[in-house]
Design an enzyme around this catalytic site. Structure first.
Site, PDB file in Angstrom:
ATOM      1  N   LEU A 131      36.886  12.527 -12.510  1.00 29.68           N
ATOM      2  CA  LEU A 131      36.549  12.744 -11.116  1.00 29.68           C
ATOM      3  C   LEU A 131      35.835  14.028 -10.966  1.00 29.68           C
ATOM      4  O   LEU A 131      36.283  14.888 -11.723  1.00 29.68           O
ATOM      5  CB  LEU A 131      37.901  12.541 -10.215  1.00 29.68           C
ATOM      6  CG  LEU A 131      38.864  11.569 -10.125  1.00 29.68           C
ATOM      7  CD1 LEU A 131      39.921  11.892  -9.278  1.00 29.68           C
ATOM      8  CD2 LEU A 131      38.165  10.404  -9.778  1.00 29.68           C
ATOM      9  N   ASP A 132      34.814  13.992 -10.092  1.00 32.00           N
ATOM     10  CA  ASP A 132      34.150  15.275  -9.961  1.00 32.00           C
ATOM     11  C   ASP A 132      35.147  16.303  -9.410  1.00 32.00           C
ATOM     12  O   ASP A 132      36.237  16.019  -9.089  1.00 32.00           O
ATOM     13  CB  ASP A 132      33.251  15.015  -8.800  1.00 32.00           C
ATOM     14  CG  ASP A 132      32.034  14.043  -8.918  1.00 32.00           C
ATOM     15  OD1 ASP A 132      31.914  13.781 -10.118  1.00 32.00           O
ATOM     16  OD2 ASP A 132      31.654  13.818  -7.844  1.00 32.00           O
ATOM     17  N   ARG A 133      34.831  17.815  -9.593  1.00 24.98           N
ATOM     18  CA  ARG A 133      35.612  18.925  -9.325  1.00 24.98           C
ATOM     19  C   ARG A 133      36.129  18.886  -7.941  1.00 24.98           C
ATOM     20  O   ARG A 133      37.483  19.079  -7.677  1.00 24.98           O
ATOM     21  CB  ARG A 133      35.161  20.284  -9.652  1.00 24.98           C
ATOM     22  CG  ARG A 133      35.774  21.218  -9.339  1.00 24.98           C
ATOM     23  CD  ARG A 133      34.918  22.812  -9.170  1.00 24.98           C
ATOM     24  NE  ARG A 133      34.551  23.003 -10.752  1.00 24.98           N
ATOM     25  CZ  ARG A 133      35.098  23.596 -11.602  1.00 24.98           C
ATOM     26  NH1 ARG A 133      36.102  24.182 -11.128  1.00 24.98           N
ATOM     27  NH2 ARG A 133      34.623  23.919 -12.625  1.00 24.98           N
TER      28      ARG A 133
ATOM     29  N   HIS B  83      28.204  10.650 -10.184  1.00 28.44           N
ATOM     30  CA  HIS B  83      28.351  10.682  -9.001  1.00 28.44           C
ATOM     31  C   HIS B  83      27.860   9.380  -8.092  1.00 28.44           C
ATOM     32  O   HIS B  83      27.266   9.582  -6.951  1.00 28.44           O
ATOM     33  CB  HIS B  83      27.195  11.855  -8.702  1.00 28.44           C
ATOM     34  CG  HIS B  83      27.625  13.292  -8.806  1.00 28.44           C
ATOM     35  ND1 HIS B  83      28.942  13.719  -8.921  1.00 28.44           N
ATOM     36  CD2 HIS B  83      27.023  14.284  -9.657  1.00 28.44           C
ATOM     37  CE1 HIS B  83      29.121  14.905  -9.527  1.00 28.44           C
ATOM     38  NE2 HIS B  83      27.938  15.317  -9.682  1.00 28.44           N
TER      39      HIS B  83
END
Length: 245
Positions: free
Chosen positions: A103-105, A188
């Protein structure tokens, strides 16, 4: 399962193989009540009782944790500059855990942490089409035209458009707060899909992956072990995959 004693101890992350040999030489390890100094001794991971400095050790071939990932934490096993999701897993005994996917930051929500490489591959393999569900907050209202575009697949600048996805605008909800169901995991992806529709994602949370649903009792940054039923269901998800949408 029968394995060498030094492997048993090293797998638990207590020491490296060489460090484990030093522990054994010092008589700090007991096997079924007796001091054991030979690293090559075979032990039964299910039946034997192994203690280090009087503390009973528990061996797991595989460990499975559900994490409610908070923002600001990196989805990696290690990072020289930032905290990682593994730093949030309490009670782990294996040193070879990793996050399944990423998962993105700034993205929050469900993340599976395990050392079961076979399961991870089956869940992440592109041909499996395992469904992932996200709650999304946008900077503007989603509408039926967005829903149709998601259903058809969206050009996000890759070689091919995205696979068909489902955009749900729940009844009674704000139209800028939606659910998205996808069956792939491009970089993304959800942010890029909405960007292609002229909208910005303000907040993103993963709610489920295959059969595994985020436990609502877990606060951000909290984790727990998966139940036996959750593990079996998840393995079934990996074998079957999900319909491509």
């Amino acid at each position: 399962m029968r394995i060498r004693l030094d492997k048993y101890l090293a797998d638990l992350g207590i020491e490296s193989r060489s460090g484990v040999k030093n522990l054994l030489k010092k008589g700090r390890v007991r096997l079924n009540g007796a001091v054991q100094t030979r690293p090559e001794t075979k032990v039964d991971t299910d039946a034997d009782r192994i203690c280090l400095d009087g503390k009973v050790l528990t061996y797991h071939d595989y460990e499975y944790f559900m994490l409610n990932k908070p923002a600001g934490v990196v989805s990696a096993s290690r990072d020289p500059h930032s905290s990682t999701v593994l730093d949030l897993i309490g009670g782990k005994t294996r040193k070879d855990l990793f996050p399944v996917g990423r998962l993105d930051r700034d993205t929050v929500g469900l993340l599976l942490i395990t050392n079961d490489g076979s399961l991870a591959h089956s869940l992440l393999a592109p041909g499996r089409h395992v469904e992932k569900v996200y709650r999304v907050l946008l900077d503007g209202a989603a509408d039926s035209a967005d829903q149709e575009a998601f259903c058809e697949g969206i050009d996000i600048g890759d070689d091919t458009p995205t696979r068909p996805a489902v955009l749900e605008i729940p009844d009674g909800s704000r139209p800028e707060e939606v659910l998205v169901r996808i069956h792939e995991g491009r970089y993304h992806q959800i942010k890029r899909m909405f960007a292609a529709r002229g909208k910005q994602v303000l907040w993103l949370k993963r709610l489920s992956m295959g059969s595994l649903v985020l436990d609502g009792s877990l606060g951000e940054g909290e984790s727990r072990r998966l139940t036996g039923e959750e593990i079996e269901d998840l393995k079934g998800t990996g074998r079957r995959g999900s319909p491509p949408g």
